[in-house]
Design a protein around this motif. Sequence first.
Motif, PDB file in Angstrom:
ATOM      1  N   CYS A 285      38.370  38.512  42.488  1.00  0.00           N
ATOM      2  CA  CYS A 285      39.111  39.706  42.113  1.00  0.00           C
ATOM      3  C   CYS A 285      38.205  40.688  41.386  1.00  0.00           C
ATOM      4  N   HIS A 286      38.359  41.947  41.712  1.00  0.00           N
ATOM      5  CA  HIS A 286      37.702  43.036  40.992  1.00  0.00           C
ATOM      6  C   HIS A 286      38.805  43.993  40.546  1.00  0.00           C
ATOM      7  N   GLU A 287      38.743  44.392  39.288  1.00  0.00           N
ATOM      8  CA  GLU A 287      39.742  45.327  38.788  1.00  0.00           C
ATOM      9  C   GLU A 287      39.108  46.258  37.772  1.00  0.00           C
ATOM     10  N   GLN A 288      39.731  47.418  37.631  1.00  0.00           N
ATOM     11  CA  GLN A 288      39.273  48.373  36.624  1.00  0.00           C
ATOM     12  C   GLN A 288      40.454  49.229  36.192  1.00  0.00           C
ATOM     13  N   PRO A 289      40.473  49.653  34.939  1.00  0.00           N
ATOM     14  CA  PRO A 289      41.568  50.495  34.447  1.00  0.00           C
ATOM     15  C   PRO A 289      41.577  51.840  35.160  1.00  0.00           C
ATOM     16  N   MET A 290      42.767  52.330  35.420  1.00  0.00           N
ATOM     17  CA  MET A 290      42.945  53.646  36.038  1.00  0.00           C
ATOM     18  C   MET A 290      43.985  54.411  35.228  1.00  0.00           C
ATOM     19  N   GLY A 291      43.725  54.627  33.965  1.00  0.00           N
ATOM     20  CA  GLY A 291      44.684  55.280  33.083  1.00  0.00           C
ATOM     21  C   GLY A 291      45.383  54.253  32.212  1.00  0.00           C
ATOM     22  N   PRO A 292      46.306  54.705  31.372  1.00  0.00           N
ATOM     23  CA  PRO A 292      46.918  53.798  30.395  1.00  0.00           C
ATOM     24  C   PRO A 292      47.897  52.783  30.987  1.00  0.00           C
ATOM     25  N   HIS A 293      48.443  53.038  32.165  1.00  0.00           N
ATOM     26  CA  HIS A 293      49.504  52.172  32.690  1.00  0.00           C
ATOM     27  C   HIS A 293      49.200  51.577  34.060  1.00  0.00           C
ATOM     28  N   PHE A 294      47.964  51.675  34.498  1.00  0.00           N
ATOM     29  CA  PHE A 294      47.655  51.235  35.857  1.00  0.00           C
ATOM     30  C   PHE A 294      46.226  50.728  35.915  1.00  0.00           C
ATOM     31  N   LYS A 295      46.010  49.722  36.739  1.00  0.00           N
ATOM     32  CA  LYS A 295      44.652  49.282  37.023  1.00  0.00           C
ATOM     33  C   LYS A 295      44.485  49.100  38.526  1.00  0.00           C
ATOM     34  N   TRP A 296      43.295  49.414  38.992  1.00  0.00           N
ATOM     35  CA  TRP A 296      42.943  49.218  40.393  1.00  0.00           C
ATOM     36  C   TRP A 296      42.527  47.767  40.543  1.00  0.00           C
ATOM     37  N   MET A 297      43.125  47.080  41.507  1.00  0.00           N
ATOM     38  CA  MET A 297      42.837  45.663  41.698  1.00  0.00           C
ATOM     39  C   MET A 297      42.599  45.390  43.180  1.00  0.00           C
ATOM     40  N   GLU A 298      41.503  44.690  43.464  1.00  0.00           N
ATOM     41  CA  GLU A 298      41.192  44.274  44.830  1.00  0.00           C
ATOM     42  C   GLU A 298      40.829  42.800  44.826  1.00  0.00           C
ATOM     43  N   VAL A 299      41.251  42.093  45.868  1.00  0.00           N
ATOM     44  CA  VAL A 299      40.874  40.697  46.058  1.00  0.00           C
ATOM     45  C   VAL A 299      40.271  40.549  47.446  1.00  0.00           C
ATOM     46  N   ARG A 300      39.319  39.607  47.545  1.00  0.00           N
ATOM     47  CA  ARG A 300      38.670  39.346  48.842  1.00  0.00           C
ATOM     48  C   ARG A 300      38.279  37.872  48.890  1.00  0.00           C
ATOM     49  N   PRO A 301      38.128  37.316  50.102  1.00  0.00           N
ATOM     50  CA  PRO A 301      37.824  35.889  50.227  1.00  0.00           C
ATOM     51  C   PRO A 301      36.551  35.461  49.520  1.00  0.00           C
ATOM     52  N   LYS A 302      35.533  36.296  49.546  1.00  0.00           N
ATOM     53  CA  LYS A 302      34.272  35.972  48.859  1.00  0.00           C
ATOM     54  C   LYS A 302      33.588  37.269  48.478  1.00  0.00           C
ATOM     55  N   GLU A 303      32.680  37.169  47.567  1.00  0.00           N
ATOM     56  CA  GLU A 303      32.026  38.346  46.987  1.00  0.00           C
ATOM     57  C   GLU A 303      31.421  39.270  48.037  1.00  0.00           C
ATOM     58  N   ALA A 304      30.771  38.722  49.046  1.00  0.00           N
ATOM     59  CA  ALA A 304      30.049  39.536  50.030  1.00  0.00           C
ATOM     60  C   ALA A 304      30.948  40.116  51.120  1.00  0.00           C
ATOM     61  N   GLU A 305      32.199  39.726  51.157  1.00  0.00           N
ATOM     62  CA  GLU A 305      33.121  40.211  52.191  1.00  0.00           C
ATOM     63  C   GLU A 305      33.354  41.709  52.034  1.00  0.00           C
ATOM     64  N   LYS A 306      33.311  42.446  53.140  1.00  0.00           N
ATOM     65  CA  LYS A 306      33.527  43.896  53.089  1.00  0.00           C
ATOM     66  C   LYS A 306      35.010  44.250  52.975  1.00  0.00           C
ATOM     67  N   THR A 307      35.861  43.509  53.647  1.00  0.00           N
ATOM     68  CA  THR A 307      37.284  43.825  53.658  1.00  0.00           C
ATOM     69  C   THR A 307      37.978  43.213  52.451  1.00  0.00           C
ATOM     70  N   SER A 308      38.854  43.992  51.824  1.00  0.00           N
ATOM     71  CA  SER A 308      39.591  43.487  50.669  1.00  0.00           C
ATOM     72  C   SER A 308      41.052  43.905  50.750  1.00  0.00           C
ATOM     73  N   PHE A 309      41.881  43.219  49.979  1.00  0.00           N
ATOM     74  CA  PHE A 309      43.267  43.621  49.794  1.00  0.00           C
ATOM     75  C   PHE A 309      43.342  44.411  48.500  1.00  0.00           C
TER      76      PHE A 309
END
Length: 125
Positions: free
Chosen positions: A30-54
């Motif tokens: 999982c990779h995530e980062q804050p996007m303002g006070p009430h939201f964070k951007w979150m992506e998950v992918r099968p492995k670190e090197a994978e290009k496609t993420s949810f």
Amino acid sequence: MVNYIAKVTIYVNNQEEAKQFWTEKMGFVCHEQPMGPHFKWMEVRPKEAEKTSFVIYEKELMLKQNPKANVSHPNVILSTTDIEGAYQQLQANGVKVGELQIMPYGKMFTFEDQDHNIYLLREDQ
């Protein structure tokens, strides 16, 4: 023109519950980062090197931003080279899985996430 599919958005009721499902039960990173006070951007992918993420995005937040957005369950097919191993591992992780189907054209099964969205996992041949 198009090089690859980069991201697929999955609308969920709760980002933290979705993060727990995808990282703990599915083994994704999982990779995530804050996007303002009430939201964070979150992506998950099968492995670190994978290009496609949810992209994990809360339904309620999307509907506030765009009331016409379709936040119904995704129609996503994932792949594996070891369907029996994946089936056993997901069951052991407490994931609700459907019956393992062995068809002339391949092996596959469905599984559900924490919001009961249904996915298909099939074996690459």
